[in-house]
Design an enzyme around this catalytic site. Structure first.
Site, PDB file in Angstrom:
ATOM      1  N   ARG A 169     -37.689  42.931  28.347  1.00  7.15           N
ATOM      2  CA  ARG A 169     -37.892  42.292  29.513  1.00  7.15           C
ATOM      3  C   ARG A 169     -36.855  41.299  29.866  1.00  7.15           C
ATOM      4  O   ARG A 169     -36.835  41.109  30.946  1.00  7.15           O
ATOM      5  CB  ARG A 169     -39.146  41.844  29.625  1.00  7.15           C
ATOM      6  CG  ARG A 169     -40.373  42.636  29.179  1.00  7.15           C
ATOM      7  CD  ARG A 169     -41.891  41.716  28.966  1.00  7.15           C
ATOM      8  NE  ARG A 169     -41.460  40.822  27.862  1.00  7.15           N
ATOM      9  CZ  ARG A 169     -42.140  39.708  27.349  1.00  7.15           C
ATOM     10  NH1 ARG A 169     -43.100  39.276  28.312  1.00  7.15           N
ATOM     11  NH2 ARG A 169     -42.018  39.313  26.459  1.00  7.15           N
TER      12      ARG A 169
ATOM     13  N   GLN B 112     -36.877  11.394  36.475  1.00  4.82           N
ATOM     14  CA  GLN B 112     -36.122  12.227  37.565  1.00  4.82           C
ATOM     15  C   GLN B 112     -35.549  13.312  37.028  1.00  4.82           C
ATOM     16  O   GLN B 112     -35.040  13.425  35.993  1.00  4.82           O
ATOM     17  CB  GLN B 112     -35.095  11.324  38.535  1.00  4.82           C
ATOM     18  CG  GLN B 112     -34.446  12.163  39.514  1.00  4.82           C
ATOM     19  CD  GLN B 112     -33.466  11.083  40.118  1.00  4.82           C
ATOM     20  OE1 GLN B 112     -33.925   9.954  40.741  1.00  4.82           O
ATOM     21  NE2 GLN B 112     -32.453  11.313  40.648  1.00  4.82           N
TER      22      GLN B 112
ATOM     23  N   ASN C 181     -32.397  16.547  37.956  1.00  6.12           N
ATOM     24  CA  ASN C 181     -31.688  16.822  39.240  1.00  6.12           C
ATOM     25  C   ASN C 181     -31.052  18.035  38.684  1.00  6.12           C
ATOM     26  O   ASN C 181     -31.126  18.695  37.589  1.00  6.12           O
ATOM     27  CB  ASN C 181     -30.481  15.762  38.824  1.00  6.12           C
ATOM     28  CG  ASN C 181     -30.787  14.330  39.004  1.00  6.12           C
ATOM     29  OD1 ASN C 181     -31.463  14.058  39.723  1.00  6.12           O
ATOM     30  ND2 ASN C 181     -30.061  13.383  38.385  1.00  6.12           N
TER      31      ASN C 181
ATOM     32  N   ARG D 224     -17.596  16.640  37.830  1.00  6.63           N
ATOM     33  CA  ARG D 224     -18.429  15.776  38.152  1.00  6.63           C
ATOM     34  C   ARG D 224     -18.548  14.380  37.082  1.00  6.63           C
ATOM     35  O   ARG D 224     -18.733  14.730  35.875  1.00  6.63           O
ATOM     36  CB  ARG D 224     -19.968  16.147  38.634  1.00  6.63           C
ATOM     37  CG  ARG D 224     -20.109  17.257  39.408  1.00  6.63           C
ATOM     38  CD  ARG D 224     -21.420  17.702  39.699  1.00  6.63           C
ATOM     39  NE  ARG D 224     -21.443  18.878  40.475  1.00  6.63           N
ATOM     40  CZ  ARG D 224     -21.586  18.761  42.114  1.00  6.63           C
ATOM     41  NH1 ARG D 224     -22.045  17.462  42.424  1.00  6.63           N
ATOM     42  NH2 ARG D 224     -21.626  19.678  42.723  1.00  6.63           N
TER      43      ARG D 224
ATOM     44  N   LYS E  69     -29.535  10.824  29.683  1.00  9.46           N
ATOM     45  CA  LYS E  69     -29.773  12.245  30.355  1.00  9.46           C
ATOM     46  C   LYS E  69     -29.666  13.260  29.278  1.00  9.46           C
ATOM     47  O   LYS E  69     -29.031  12.896  28.434  1.00  9.46           O
ATOM     48  CB  LYS E  69     -28.339  12.331  31.282  1.00  9.46           C
ATOM     49  CG  LYS E  69     -28.232  11.353  32.469  1.00  9.46           C
ATOM     50  CD  LYS E  69     -26.935  11.629  32.961  1.00  9.46           C
ATOM     51  CE  LYS E  69     -26.491  10.668  34.093  1.00  9.46           C
ATOM     52  NZ  LYS E  69     -24.978  10.837  34.907  1.00  9.46           N
TER      53      LYS E  69
ATOM     54  N   TYR F 207     -30.576  18.506  34.789  1.00 11.30           N
ATOM     55  CA  TYR F 207     -30.684  17.053  34.191  1.00 11.30           C
ATOM     56  C   TYR F 207     -32.152  16.732  33.915  1.00 11.30           C
ATOM     57  O   TYR F 207     -32.572  16.556  35.001  1.00 11.30           O
ATOM     58  CB  TYR F 207     -29.902  15.925  34.591  1.00 11.30           C
ATOM     59  CG  TYR F 207     -28.477  16.374  35.284  1.00 11.30           C
ATOM     60  CD1 TYR F 207     -27.461  15.798  34.751  1.00 11.30           C
ATOM     61  CD2 TYR F 207     -28.417  17.340  36.396  1.00 11.30           C
ATOM     62  CE1 TYR F 207     -26.049  16.035  35.177  1.00 11.30           C
ATOM     63  CE2 TYR F 207     -27.058  17.497  36.858  1.00 11.30           C
ATOM     64  CZ  TYR F 207     -26.057  17.048  36.349  1.00 11.30           C
ATOM     65  OH  TYR F 207     -24.652  17.144  36.889  1.00 11.30           O
TER      66      TYR F 207
ATOM     67  N   GLU G 119     -25.302   2.538  39.627  1.00 14.84           N
ATOM     68  CA  GLU G 119     -24.518   3.696  39.194  1.00 14.84           C
ATOM     69  C   GLU G 119     -22.845   3.391  39.578  1.00 14.84           C
ATOM     70  O   GLU G 119     -22.427   2.782  40.358  1.00 14.84           O
ATOM     71  CB  GLU G 119     -24.762   4.783  40.247  1.00 14.84           C
ATOM     72  CG  GLU G 119     -26.467   5.144  39.963  1.00 14.84           C
ATOM     73  CD  GLU G 119     -26.736   5.826  38.764  1.00 14.84           C
ATOM     74  OE1 GLU G 119     -25.932   6.491  38.094  1.00 14.84           O
ATOM     75  OE2 GLU G 119     -28.007   5.655  38.311  1.00 14.84           O
TER      76      GLU G 119
END
Length: 199
Positions: free
Chosen positions: A23, A47, A49, A59, A72, A132, A143
């Protein structure tokens, strides 16, 4: 799931098992019990992301003020990345150290970064999707970033792949400038945060 500490304290590589049959396949890239066994506490997720990047997009290097910081846990759902961890914790025995791990959707390997570590990645394929799990919500004022092209860091971006940066990441300070400005987290604050997590 196999959990392996990387050379920078607080950074880990997690390698899940993929189950395949006629499958398709099934993988659990995050497993709470394995995480707790490795690190001694549960990952709080405030959270989630999801980023989608074209080949070459970089990034980072991103980090958050400590406390509270932002840990993270990330994996690649489609495509592939060169994932980079930078120790930004002033006073850490590995301050300024860089470690790179290649992640892709085939292996579903994941990286965890504790509070105070800098994080960046470069997409190695078009339509690369990164998921994330974040320990705190995004707080713009807390940040920060370090230039992913800082020559002193010499981050190991993929050869032959031109880095594509946001204006914000292109304008980020070097590690030396951020250190001089007192903008980096301290080893002491990060260790205190870890002790708090472990109770």
């Amino acid at each position: 799931m196999k959990a392996t500490p990387l050379s920078i304290e607080g950074a880990w590589l997690f390698e899940p098992t993929t189950f395949a049959d006629h499958r398709g396949s099934f993988t659990a890239p995050f497993q709470g019990p394995a995480f707790r066994d490795a690190l001694g506490f549960d990952l709080t997720v405030a959270q989630t992301n999801r980023s989608v990047s074209a080949r070459g997009v970089v990034r980072g290097v991103h980090y958050a003020d400590v406390p509270p910081g932002q840990a993270k846990y990330l994996h690649v759902a489609a495509g592939a990345v060169r994932d980079v961890v930078v120790d930004l914790r002033v006073g850490s025995p590995t301050f300024g150290r860089v470690e790179a791990v290649d992640l892709d959707a085939a292996s579903m390997r994941a990286v965890y970064l504790s509070e105070g570590l800098g994080h960046a990645f470069q997409a190695l394929a078009d339509t690369t999707v990164v998921g994330y799990l974040c320990s705190t919500s995004y707080t713009p004022a807390a940040e920060h970033g370090i230039s992913p092209l800082d020559p002193a860091l010499a981050l190991p971006w993929a050869e032959g792949v031109e880095p594509v940066l946001s204006d914000k990441d292109r304008a980020a300070p070097t590690l030396a400038d951020a250190l001089a400005a007192g903008a980096l987290p301290t080893w002491e604050a990060c260790r205190a945060r870890l002790a708090q997590l472990r109770g």
